[in-house]
Design a protein around this motif. Structure first.
Motif, PDB file in Angstrom:
ATOM      1  N   ARG A  78       7.100  -6.991  -6.900  1.00  0.00           N
ATOM      2  CA  ARG A  78       7.076  -8.154  -6.002  1.00  0.00           C
ATOM      3  C   ARG A  78       8.504  -8.525  -5.585  1.00  0.00           C
ATOM      4  NH1 ARG A  78       1.997  -9.245  -5.230  1.00  0.00           N
ATOM      5  NH2 ARG A  78       2.719 -10.582  -3.562  1.00  0.00           N
ATOM      6  N   ARG A  99      -0.147 -12.482   1.271  1.00  0.00           N
ATOM      7  CA  ARG A  99      -0.798 -13.408   0.331  1.00  0.00           C
ATOM      8  C   ARG A  99       0.156 -14.524  -0.086  1.00  0.00           C
ATOM      9  NH1 ARG A  99      -3.581  -9.692   1.502  1.00  0.00           N
ATOM     10  NH2 ARG A  99      -5.434  -8.866   0.468  1.00  0.00           N
ATOM     11  N   ASP A 100       1.461 -14.227  -0.036  1.00  0.00           N
ATOM     12  CA  ASP A 100       2.460 -15.162  -0.568  1.00  0.00           C
ATOM     13  C   ASP A 100       3.555 -15.433   0.455  1.00  0.00           C
ATOM     14  OD1 ASP A 100       3.475 -12.614  -0.496  1.00  0.00           O
ATOM     15  OD2 ASP A 100       4.527 -12.737  -2.411  1.00  0.00           O
ATOM     16  N   ARG A 134      -3.228 -13.724 -10.641  1.00  0.00           N
ATOM     17  CA  ARG A 134      -2.068 -13.000 -11.182  1.00  0.00           C
ATOM     18  C   ARG A 134      -0.922 -13.991 -11.425  1.00  0.00           C
ATOM     19  NH1 ARG A 134      -1.538 -10.168  -5.890  1.00  0.00           N
ATOM     20  NH2 ARG A 134      -0.386 -11.677  -4.682  1.00  0.00           N
ATOM     21  N   ARG A 164       0.832  -1.210   0.000  1.00  0.00           N
ATOM     22  CA  ARG A 164       0.000   0.000   0.000  1.00  0.00           C
ATOM     23  C   ARG A 164       0.869   1.263   0.000  1.00  0.00           C
ATOM     24  NH1 ARG A 164      -5.496  -0.474   1.568  1.00  0.00           N
ATOM     25  NH2 ARG A 164      -6.100  -2.658   1.731  1.00  0.00           N
TER      26      ARG A 164
END
Ligand code: DC
Length: 232
Positions: free
Chosen positions: A117, A138-139, A195, A48
């Motif tokens: 990322r 998330r990962d 994605r 963010r």
């Protein structure tokens, strides 16, 4: 884990908490960290912060190359010297600006850029390398800390997640209706799951906890119990 393996690891345990938006990751991770005296690494807040910088720069959200360039020149870190962690963007505290609707919309395309990322994963590993952290995202269990001692995949049905999100929006003094929030969440789920780079998926060795019908206290207890059982 044997003493030799623990020594070889040379860090305190990592608890990874992944899952879709609105499953209760942030509040749960914060409370688990507080009880274990761990740090809470909110990786969504780091994405963010970068999205905020992209917006401030007036960069088009479909210009992946320009976004990648901004990411390369940006430092995002978390500071833990007060009771709530602060998010620093190039050294400046932006914590209060990260949950606006504008940033929430911008972060989805920003976090899909592969160089973003790579950069964020590097910064997240650096921040968590000593262990003693609850890392949410998330990962985390699949990419950032695949060797985490405990991996949790926190889920909840769309309806339950939308109701929680709506309450947060209202508490922040904004307006929205349930159907709109549901649509937004479903769309974010799809993009997070589909994605190309580091999609949202449950690590094979993650424990899935469905929070739809759990009280907050129960989900926190469940994670702490699993931590004590398996990770110490
Ligand atoms: O958890 P959150 O809503 O604050 O996350 C903000 C966005 O960042 C969300 O669209 C998913 C993305 N994100 C990600 O892709 N990988 C992470 N490890 C954490 C968040």
């Amino acid at each position: 884990m044997t003493a030799a393996a623990a020594r070889a690891r040379r860090r305190l345990p990592v608890i990874a908490i992944d899952g879709p938006a609105g499953a209760g990751k942030t509040s749960t991770a914060r409370e688990v960290a507080r009880r274990l005296n761990f740090l809470h690494l909110d990786t969504g807040a780091m994405y963010r912060a970068l999205a905020l910088k992209v917006l401030r720069a007036g960069c088009p959200l479909d210009d992946a190359q320009a976004i990648a360039e901004i990411a390369r020149r940006t430092r995002v870190s978390l500071r833990f010297d007060s009771d709530r962690p602060r998010v620093l963007l190039d050294g400046r505290d932006v914590t209060g600006e990260l949950r606006s609707t504008e940033v929430t919309r911008a972060v989805t395309p920003v976090c899909e850029v592969p160089q973003v990322r790579e950069r964020m994963v590097e910064l997240q590993r650096r921040q968590g390398k000593a262990g003693g952290v609850v890392v949410e995202g998330r990962d985390i269990g699949t990419v950032v800390f695949p060797d985490a001692e405990l991996k949790i995949f926190l889920t909840a049905g769309l309806e339950a997640r939308a109701r929680r999100r709506l309450q947060e929006i209202r508490e922040a003094g904004d307006q929205a209706d349930l159907e709109e929030v549901k649509r937004d969440l479903a769309q974010r789920d799809r993009r997070d799951e589909q994605r190309e780079h580091s999609p949202l998926r449950r690590a094979e060795d993650a424990v899935e906890i469905d929070t739809s019908s759990l009280a907050f206290e129960e989900q926190v207890e469940e994670i702490i119990r699993r931590y004590r059982e398996h990770a110490v």
